[in-house]
Design a protein around this motif. Sequence first.
Motif, PDB file in Angstrom:
ATOM      1  N   LEU A  79       0.835  -1.206   0.000  1.00 38.65           N
ATOM      2  CA  LEU A  79       0.000   0.000   0.000  1.00 38.65           C
ATOM      3  C   LEU A  79       0.870   1.256   0.000  1.00 38.65           C
ATOM      4  N   ILE A  80       1.913   1.246   0.816  1.00 37.03           N
ATOM      5  CA  ILE A  80       2.814   2.398   0.879  1.00 37.03           C
ATOM      6  C   ILE A  80       3.553   2.580  -0.440  1.00 37.03           C
ATOM      7  N   ALA A 108       1.003  -7.995 -13.692  1.00 33.04           N
ATOM      8  CA  ALA A 108       1.567  -8.901 -12.690  1.00 33.04           C
ATOM      9  C   ALA A 108       1.252  -8.417 -11.275  1.00 33.04           C
ATOM     10  N   VAL A 109       1.270  -7.097 -11.065  1.00 31.64           N
ATOM     11  CA  VAL A 109       0.934  -6.541  -9.742  1.00 31.64           C
ATOM     12  C   VAL A 109      -0.512  -6.870  -9.382  1.00 31.64           C
ATOM     13  N   VAL A 278      -8.144  -3.771   0.151  1.00 33.56           N
ATOM     14  CA  VAL A 278      -7.800  -2.375  -0.140  1.00 33.56           C
ATOM     15  C   VAL A 278      -6.566  -2.341  -1.041  1.00 33.56           C
ATOM     16  N   MET A 279      -5.607  -3.216  -0.755  1.00 35.12           N
ATOM     17  CA  MET A 279      -4.397  -3.301  -1.588  1.00 35.12           C
ATOM     18  C   MET A 279      -4.744  -3.719  -3.008  1.00 35.12           C
ATOM     19  N   ILE A 284      -5.249  -2.025  -8.743  1.00 37.95           N
ATOM     20  CA  ILE A 284      -6.020  -1.837  -9.979  1.00 37.95           C
ATOM     21  C   ILE A 284      -6.013  -0.365 -10.403  1.00 37.95           C
ATOM     22  N   VAL A 285      -6.235   0.531  -9.446  1.00 40.18           N
ATOM     23  CA  VAL A 285      -6.290   1.963  -9.751  1.00 40.18           C
ATOM     24  C   VAL A 285      -4.936   2.453 -10.280  1.00 40.18           C
ATOM     25  N   VAL A 286      -3.846   2.092  -9.606  1.00 41.47           N
ATOM     26  CA  VAL A 286      -2.520   2.539 -10.031  1.00 41.47           C
ATOM     27  C   VAL A 286      -2.160   1.934 -11.387  1.00 41.47           C
TER      28      VAL A 286
END
Length: 319
Positions: A79-80, A108-109, A278-279, A284-286
């Motif tokens: 998250l950080i 991959a993330v 949340v992660m 997905i957003v990033v």
Amino acid sequence: MPLISWLEIAGGIALLFAAGEAFVRGAVGLARRAGVSSLLIGLTVVALGTSSPEFFVSLEAVLGGKAQIAIATVTGSNLIDLTLVLGIASMFAPLVFSRGRFAFESAAVVGSATILAMLALVGGIGRVVGIAMVLLIAAYVAASYLRDRRGRGAREDWPAEECEEFAPFPPVWPAIGLAAAGLGGLVLGAHFVVTGAEHVAVGLGASQTVVGLTIVAAGSSLPELATSLAAAVRGHTDVAIGNVLGSCIFNVLWILGLCAIVRPFAIESPLAKEAIFVMLGTSIVVSILLLVRVRVGRFAGAVLSLAYATYVVVFVRAS
């Protein structure tokens, strides 16, 4: 709560930071000599090196029967990395890249985060699943290497500053010595951090998950922040973003997979499960941000940093 517990954590984090830096320099020096490109080094060698504090903290926690610290450390660190590290780096120096440059790594993330979310629903990570996760990270590294070799020359894209910092053919033994010394420091630093975190959790009446998601995750993410910030300021977008994405993939597949092989563990904390999802959403957003844009500027960086700060405030109040 004794002051010694906080000193243990602070000293452990400082040792993790210094040892991680030594390990990264030694490993990058060896990779540079082998003729590996800057993008591949950022995605693999540097990402693995900067994830080494999380790995040793997580392994120490699992072996000591404190698996929730391991899960929380990995989740909180990701998250950080995706918000604060990427956000701060882009606020200091906007990150400019070609469209679709990080499509494979972004996928991959998201994929690794999805796997962890599914395992959270199942309730834990067994030894067989851990082996599968390690095989997946091996396949990712192999695929990254093949893509890199097909794409362009291994030495041509090394920035001038990197060539000055790591000589064209750095001495092998000093690089090995740095890496070995770094590994030793990482083991010792991880022990201090886990022991101190356990004492702080007891003293504050907080759970291992809360301490892992906040204090331990923030401390173990310092190498990623230092690496990506330095790379961004020097204009090395590939290393800055590659380090963040690669670290997130290694954190989930390599760290938790290897820990599960050593000692299978359950994901039982509701707070940890919530943080995992949340992660996943953040990943997905990033990833979408990196796919649709060709630049992560100061405004986007400020939004990412603010998003993490908001999450921490909400999480601490809820817990």
